[in-house]
Motif scaffolding. Structure first.
Motif, PDB file in Angstrom:
ATOM      1  N   UNK A   1      21.026  -5.412   4.716  1.00  0.00           N
ATOM      2  CA  UNK A   1      20.931  -5.256   3.263  1.00  0.00           C
ATOM      3  C   UNK A   1      20.517  -6.569   2.615  1.00  0.00           C
ATOM      4  N   UNK A   2      21.107  -7.674   3.087  1.00  0.00           N
ATOM      5  CA  UNK A   2      20.755  -8.994   2.559  1.00  0.00           C
ATOM      6  C   UNK A   2      19.293  -9.322   2.867  1.00  0.00           C
ATOM      7  N   UNK A   3      18.860  -8.999   4.085  1.00  0.00           N
ATOM      8  CA  UNK A   3      17.470  -9.256   4.461  1.00  0.00           C
ATOM      9  C   UNK A   3      16.510  -8.412   3.623  1.00  0.00           C
ATOM     10  N   UNK A   4      16.878  -7.162   3.336  1.00  0.00           N
ATOM     11  CA  UNK A   4      16.033  -6.297   2.490  1.00  0.00           C
ATOM     12  C   UNK A   4      15.895  -6.904   1.091  1.00  0.00           C
ATOM     13  N   UNK A   5      17.001  -7.390   0.550  1.00  0.00           N
ATOM     14  CA  UNK A   5      17.001  -7.898  -0.822  1.00  0.00           C
ATOM     15  C   UNK A   5      16.065  -9.087  -0.990  1.00  0.00           C
ATOM     16  N   UNK A   6      15.959  -9.919   0.041  1.00  0.00           N
ATOM     17  CA  UNK A   6      15.163 -11.142  -0.078  1.00  0.00           C
ATOM     18  C   UNK A   6      13.882 -11.101   0.760  1.00  0.00           C
ATOM     19  N   UNK A   7      13.463  -9.900   1.160  1.00  0.00           N
ATOM     20  CA  UNK A   7      12.214  -9.761   1.904  1.00  0.00           C
ATOM     21  C   UNK A   7      11.044 -10.199   1.020  1.00  0.00           C
ATOM     22  N   UNK A   8      10.149 -10.983   1.598  1.00  0.00           N
ATOM     23  CA  UNK A   8       9.026 -11.529   0.827  1.00  0.00           C
ATOM     24  C   UNK A   8       7.723 -10.790   1.079  1.00  0.00           C
ATOM     25  N   UNK A   9       7.705  -9.903   2.064  1.00  0.00           N
ATOM     26  CA  UNK A   9       6.476  -9.174   2.380  1.00  0.00           C
ATOM     27  C   UNK A   9       6.842  -7.771   2.859  1.00  0.00           C
ATOM     28  N   UNK A  10       5.891  -6.849   2.824  1.00  0.00           N
ATOM     29  CA  UNK A  10       6.192  -5.479   3.259  1.00  0.00           C
ATOM     30  C   UNK A  10       6.705  -5.401   4.691  1.00  0.00           C
ATOM     31  N   UNK A  11       6.111  -6.184   5.632  1.00  0.00           N
ATOM     32  CA  UNK A  11       6.558  -6.076   7.021  1.00  0.00           C
ATOM     33  C   UNK A  11       7.985  -6.590   7.181  1.00  0.00           C
ATOM     34  N   UNK A  12       8.368  -7.579   6.397  1.00  0.00           N
ATOM     35  CA  UNK A  12       9.748  -8.070   6.450  1.00  0.00           C
ATOM     36  C   UNK A  12      10.719  -6.992   5.973  1.00  0.00           C
ATOM     37  N   UNK A  13      10.349  -6.303   4.910  1.00  0.00           N
ATOM     38  CA  UNK A  13      11.220  -5.246   4.398  1.00  0.00           C
ATOM     39  C   UNK A  13      11.306  -4.084   5.377  1.00  0.00           C
ATOM     40  N   UNK A  14      10.190  -3.695   5.970  1.00  0.00           N
ATOM     41  CA  UNK A  14      10.197  -2.599   6.941  1.00  0.00           C
ATOM     42  C   UNK A  14      11.082  -2.954   8.133  1.00  0.00           C
TER      43      UNK A  14
ATOM     44  N   UNK B   1       0.843  -1.192   0.000  1.00  0.00           N
ATOM     45  CA  UNK B   1       0.000   0.000   0.000  1.00  0.00           C
ATOM     46  C   UNK B   1       0.882   1.247   0.000  1.00  0.00           C
ATOM     47  N   UNK B   2       0.267   2.412  -0.207  1.00  0.00           N
ATOM     48  CA  UNK B   2       1.024   3.665  -0.167  1.00  0.00           C
ATOM     49  C   UNK B   2       1.650   3.880   1.208  1.00  0.00           C
ATOM     50  N   UNK B   3       0.900   3.510   2.268  1.00  0.00           N
ATOM     51  CA  UNK B   3       1.441   3.668   3.617  1.00  0.00           C
ATOM     52  C   UNK B   3       2.668   2.776   3.820  1.00  0.00           C
ATOM     53  N   UNK B   4       2.615   1.559   3.301  1.00  0.00           N
ATOM     54  CA  UNK B   4       3.757   0.649   3.436  1.00  0.00           C
ATOM     55  C   UNK B   4       4.957   1.143   2.639  1.00  0.00           C
ATOM     56  N   UNK B   5       4.693   1.692   1.444  1.00  0.00           N
ATOM     57  CA  UNK B   5       5.787   2.268   0.659  1.00  0.00           C
ATOM     58  C   UNK B   5       6.452   3.407   1.417  1.00  0.00           C
ATOM     59  N   UNK B   6       5.647   4.230   2.082  1.00  0.00           N
ATOM     60  CA  UNK B   6       6.203   5.335   2.851  1.00  0.00           C
ATOM     61  C   UNK B   6       7.063   4.812   3.990  1.00  0.00           C
ATOM     62  N   UNK B   7       6.631   3.730   4.641  1.00  0.00           N
ATOM     63  CA  UNK B   7       7.400   3.190   5.750  1.00  0.00           C
ATOM     64  C   UNK B   7       8.652   2.468   5.288  1.00  0.00           C
ATOM     65  N   UNK B   8       8.707   2.027   4.023  1.00  0.00           N
ATOM     66  CA  UNK B   8       9.956   1.493   3.488  1.00  0.00           C
ATOM     67  C   UNK B   8      11.076   2.527   3.631  1.00  0.00           C
ATOM     68  N   UNK B   9      10.726   3.781   3.395  1.00  0.00           N
ATOM     69  CA  UNK B   9      11.689   4.878   3.478  1.00  0.00           C
ATOM     70  C   UNK B   9      11.811   5.395   4.906  1.00  0.00           C
ATOM     71  N   UNK B  10      10.658   5.625   5.566  1.00  0.00           N
ATOM     72  CA  UNK B  10      10.656   6.300   6.858  1.00  0.00           C
ATOM     73  C   UNK B  10      11.237   5.451   7.982  1.00  0.00           C
ATOM     74  N   UNK B  11      11.067   4.127   7.924  1.00  0.00           N
ATOM     75  CA  UNK B  11      11.595   3.265   8.986  1.00  0.00           C
ATOM     76  C   UNK B  11      13.104   3.457   9.117  1.00  0.00           C
ATOM     77  N   UNK B  12      13.779   3.548   7.991  1.00  0.00           N
ATOM     78  CA  UNK B  12      15.233   3.766   7.986  1.00  0.00           C
ATOM     79  C   UNK B  12      15.574   5.146   8.534  1.00  0.00           C
TER      80      UNK B  12
END
Length: 508
Positions: free
Chosen positions: A91-104, A45-56
């Motif tokens: 970085x490795x975990x980000x590359x192979x994240x399978x869901x938005x919460x894993x990437x966040x 979702x748009x909120x999840x995309x925003x948290x991809x950036x904001x969490x960092x």
């Protein structure tokens, strides 16, 4: 004797740290190009995309000061290695994240690693390098940090054209491996000889203030500056940071040396560095949109068109070192800020007929100006740090720069959006189309395609260029403020003494 032998490898150590800093710089911008693809693959979702950036960003901002303190207490080498390992694993975990919460979640740990790498890699500079060598060392550090930011879209565009989106994170691994290897074998362990109690209230207040301010500015950039939550968060963050400054002056064991708040060198260098970051991040926010949407380039082509900015940085940085050695930091800052202001003022004259040739000229001037001014500003600030408190002092410096960059994206993004909307004439099109077109340039072009209107395409592009002109004038004004600040706050510094020694040499 072993320490002195390791100290002789200081330039190799710095070169290896540059790889780690380059990875952090790349990560700040390379993700933006991958977001549309990740949205499709992960159904985010748009909120999840925003948290991809904001969490960092939030974790990075919140932990800078406590991580700098830990480096001073536990050991800068030890904590640097921990930061590099965390950054590489994340970085490795980000590359192979399978869901938005894993990437966040992985992005949170990526921010944790960066909060260790950035301040502590700078903290070793005043410890290992003599005053005469320090401007050159900071120039190398700054080059790696600054070049990574505009290099992100270039490398990201190539990776996304040839590989899957996870490659934008995998690229960090070889850089981190080189840095870990060299730091482990070449960097001597250094730590503060002071053993003060941990200032836990200071850690909590500063971290909360930085989170509040950063989150509020991010939300303001997304929702507008009239949003209640964004304004409340910004205000709360600013009040907490003011409370932190007052508290540090009164507590017997402060997290940050209170003398830094009174130091003209530290305050001047930090504020000027933040102003330059403000302008740089604003330019990097607008330029990719201009190149891709207005000049209709793909991601890789747009990234390659940012090379004049990178080249300007590369040329300006060694010139800055020479100017500092001969005339002092203030001269380098003023000349660089003048060039930066001229480049930004030229950019504000951009219209649809100017094309890329004109753009390459003014972004070259911007890159050259930043390459001259930013290393000098950082050297001015670092000169006020003692080896005992270099970790937390460097963290405070980087926290201010991070806030300056975040403010640049939010405030200048708002100026750009307002200018875009003011240039549009919504009465010319159906209400639904006009409402869609007023959101941003991408929406305007999508609305134009829906109704097959060439006039709306032309209007949207013209409006964006007009808004970008407003934004670049604000950036130019910020450069002028930096010049005035340099003359009013900074003293003309003498040429570096050839007999200056480092703290490690003094220990020997």
């Amino acid at each position: 004797m072993e320490l002195n032998s390791q100290y002789q490898q200081r330039w190799w150590v710095l070169a290896s740290l540059a790889f780690g800093i380059l990875a952090v710089g790349l990560d700040m911008t390379i993700l933006n190009l991958a977001l549309p693809i990740m949205a499709q693959d992960m159904h985010a979702t748009n909120a999840e995309l925003q948290w991809f950036v904001d969490a960092y960003n939030l974790v990075f901002a919140a932990l800078l000061l406590p991580m700098g303190m830990l480096g001073d207490r536990i050991g800068r080498k030890r904590m640097l290695l921990a930061g590099l390992l965390v950054f590489g694993a994340a970085s490795l975990a980000c590359a192979y994240a399978a869901s938005p919460w894993e990437l966040i979640t992985a992005r949170v740990f990526l921010g944790l690693g960066a909060s260790l790498i950035v301040p502590l890699s700078m903290a070793v500079i005043p410890v290992m390098f003599a005053e005469k060598e320090r401007p050159k060392a900071i120039a190398v550090w700054m080059m790696a940090n600054a070049v990574g930011i505009p290099l992100g879209p270039i490398l990201g565009g190539w990776l996304l054209n040839n590989y899957w989106w996870g490659s934008v994170f995998i690229i960090n691994l070889p850089l981190v491996i080189v840095a870990i290897t060299a730091v482990f074998f070449l960097l001597p362990e250094t730590r503060s000889e002071e053993r003060r109690p941990v200032d836990l209230p200071g850690v909590l207040i500063s971290s909360s203030g930085l989170i509040g301010l950063t989150y509020g500015v991010i939300e303001a950039g997304e929702r507008g500056w009239d949003d209640v939550i964004a304004l409340a968060s910004v205000l709360a963050g600013m009040l907490l940071l003011l409370w932190f400054i007052v508290y540090q002056a009164r507590t017997p064991h402060p997290l940050v040396d209170p003398s830094l708040f009174r130091s003209r060198s530290f305050a001047g260098g930090t504020w000027i560095g933040s102003i330059i970051s403000f302008a740089l991040f604003g330019v990097l926010f607008a330029l990719p949109q201009y190149l891709q949407a207005v000049l209709e380039m793909d991601a890789l082509s747009a990234g390659l068109r940012l090379l004049p900015l990178v080249i300007g940085l590369l040329i300006g940085t060694p010139i800055s070192d020479a100017l500092q050695s001969r005339f002092g930091t203030r001269t380098a800052i003023v000349i660089g800020s003048v060039l930066l202001g001229i480049g930004l003022a030229m950019g504000s004259a951009t219209d649809l007929s100017t094309g890329y040739g004109f753009t390459s000229i003014w972004i070259s001037a911007v890159g050259l100006g930043i390459g001259l001014a930013l290393p000098a500003a950082m050297d001015e600030a670092v000169s006020a740090l003692t080896p005992e408190r270099s970790g937390v002092g460097s963290a405070l410096l980087m926290a201010m720069r991070q806030v300056g960059g975040t403010l640049g994206v939010a405030i200048l993004g708002a100026v750009l959006s307002a200018g875009y909307r003011n240039h549009l004439n919504p009465d010319e099109w159906p209400a639904e189309t006009a409402e869609m077109a007023q959101r941003n340039l991408s929406s305007g072009l999508a609305a134009a395609r829906q109704i097959g209107s060439d006039s709306l395409v032309h209007s949207a592009k013209t409006s964006f260029v007009g808004g970008m002109a407003y934004m670049l004038r604000v950036c130019a004004g910020a450069a002028v403020v930096g010049i005035v600040f340099a003359f009013c706050v900074l003293r003309a510094r003498p040429v570096k003494s050839k007999n200056a020694t480092t703290s490690l040499e003094a220990k020997e």
